[in-house]
Design an enzyme around this catalytic site. Structure first.
Site, mmCIF file in Angstrom:
data_model
loop_
_atom_site.group_PDB
_atom_site.id
_atom_site.type_symbol
_atom_site.label_atom_id
_atom_site.label_comp_id
_atom_site.label_asym_id
_atom_site.label_seq_id
_atom_site.Cartn_x
_atom_site.Cartn_y
_atom_site.Cartn_z
ATOM 1 N N TYR A 149 0.835 -1.211 0.000
ATOM 2 C CA TYR A 149 0.000 0.000 0.000
ATOM 3 C C TYR A 149 0.872 1.265 0.000
ATOM 4 O O TYR A 149 0.647 2.183 -0.804
ATOM 5 C CB TYR A 149 -0.897 -0.042 1.236
ATOM 6 N N LYS A 153 1.132 4.168 -2.996
ATOM 7 C CA LYS A 153 0.791 5.585 -2.782
ATOM 8 C C LYS A 153 1.998 6.490 -3.064
ATOM 9 O O LYS A 153 1.847 7.584 -3.624
ATOM 10 C CB LYS A 153 0.280 5.785 -1.358
#
Ligand code: NDP
Length: 241
Positions: A149, A153
């Site tokens: 994750y 990002k």
């Protein structure tokens, strides 16, 4: 009404932070294109309430991104794109499967890339537009258990800075908003002890509200932010300071 007459796509716009962004942009006068993958009833209800359109599309796939952009184009223009849809598949790296890595990248990075590419082609012909990508404090700082994750990002932040440079002379701005810990289903799914620990570490001693993220998105979407591009705005109660 800063966005009167503007068409705005919000991916994952039917719940959580996406719903708050949809409401905020609609309140500023935008015609909202509310994308959803599973939340059909919520998206249809929101579209009926706000006078927008709900579009089912899995934006982790090329076909889904194309269907969404085509649906928005049918409204005449695309002025604002908010890439909000995102997922987590948390776990420590040594136990992280290829599927959990790939699944997060498919939506959080590849989907954002394709939406930016396909929408900016429309914005280039209009010579105007604002793209806002929802990143995360995890991407800025890193987070144990979120290697996939956080990497997705951080990559979106770098993608956005590059696109900002590519598109600036055509009057298209590209910015990111990086929330800290916001009270949505994503955070409610976490271990409550971790959430409590994080809350104590936030200088403001509370989780953020989805509406507090949405207001920053609305500013960046509007001409009030006409000289702002390539930035990543933290909305985190001071956690990342
Ligand atoms: P939620 O888990 O509450 O909602 C996720 C959203 O993503 C839903 O609207 C969902 O739509 C949509 N979505 C998931 N998969 C797809 C797909 N394949 N295609 C289209 N839409 C999809 O998340 P939040 O509202 O909390 O998060 C929104 C964004 O903010 C994400 O990018 C997240 O990474 C980011 N963020 C959130 C933080 C937080 O503390 N909550 C912190 C930092 C960043 P549907 O229901 O229709 O499937």
């Amino acid at each position: 009404m800063h966005l009167t007459g503007k068409v705005a796509i919000i991916t994952g716009g039917a719940r959580g932070i996406g719903e708050a962004i949809t409401r905020e942009l609609a309140a500023a006068g935008a015609r909202v294109v509310i994308n959803y993958a599973r939340s059909a009833a919520a998206a249809e209800a929101l579209a009926a309430e706000l006078g927008g359109v709900a579009v089912e599309a899995d934006v982790s796939t090329p076909a889904g991104a194309k269907a969404l952009v085509d649906a928005a184009r049918a409204l005449g223009s695309i002025d604002v794109l908010v890439n909000n849809a995102g997922i987590t598949k948390d776990g420590l790296m040594l136990r992280m499967s290829d599927e959990d890595w790939r699944g997060v990248m498919d939506l959080n990075l590849d989907g954002v890339f394709r939406m930016c590419r396909d929408v900016s082609a429309v914005m280039l012909s209009q010579r105007r537009g604002s793209i806002i990508n929802i990143t995360s404090l995890s991407g800025v700082r890193g987070n144990a258990g979120q290697a996939n994750y956080a990497a997705s990002k951080a990559a979106v932040a770098a993608l956005s800075r590059s696109l900002a440079k590519e598109l600036a002379k055509r009057n298209i701005r590209v910015n990111c908003v990086a929330p800290g810990f916001i009270d949505t289903d994503m955070v409610r799914a976490m271990d409550p002890r971790i959430v409590e620990g994080v809350t104590q570490a936030v200088p403001m001693r509370r989780l953020g509200k989805a509406s507090e993220v949405a207001k920053v998105v609305r500013f960046l979407a509007s001409d009030d932010a006409s000289y702002v591009t390539g930035q990543e705005w933290l909305v985190d109660g001071g956690l990342g300071v």
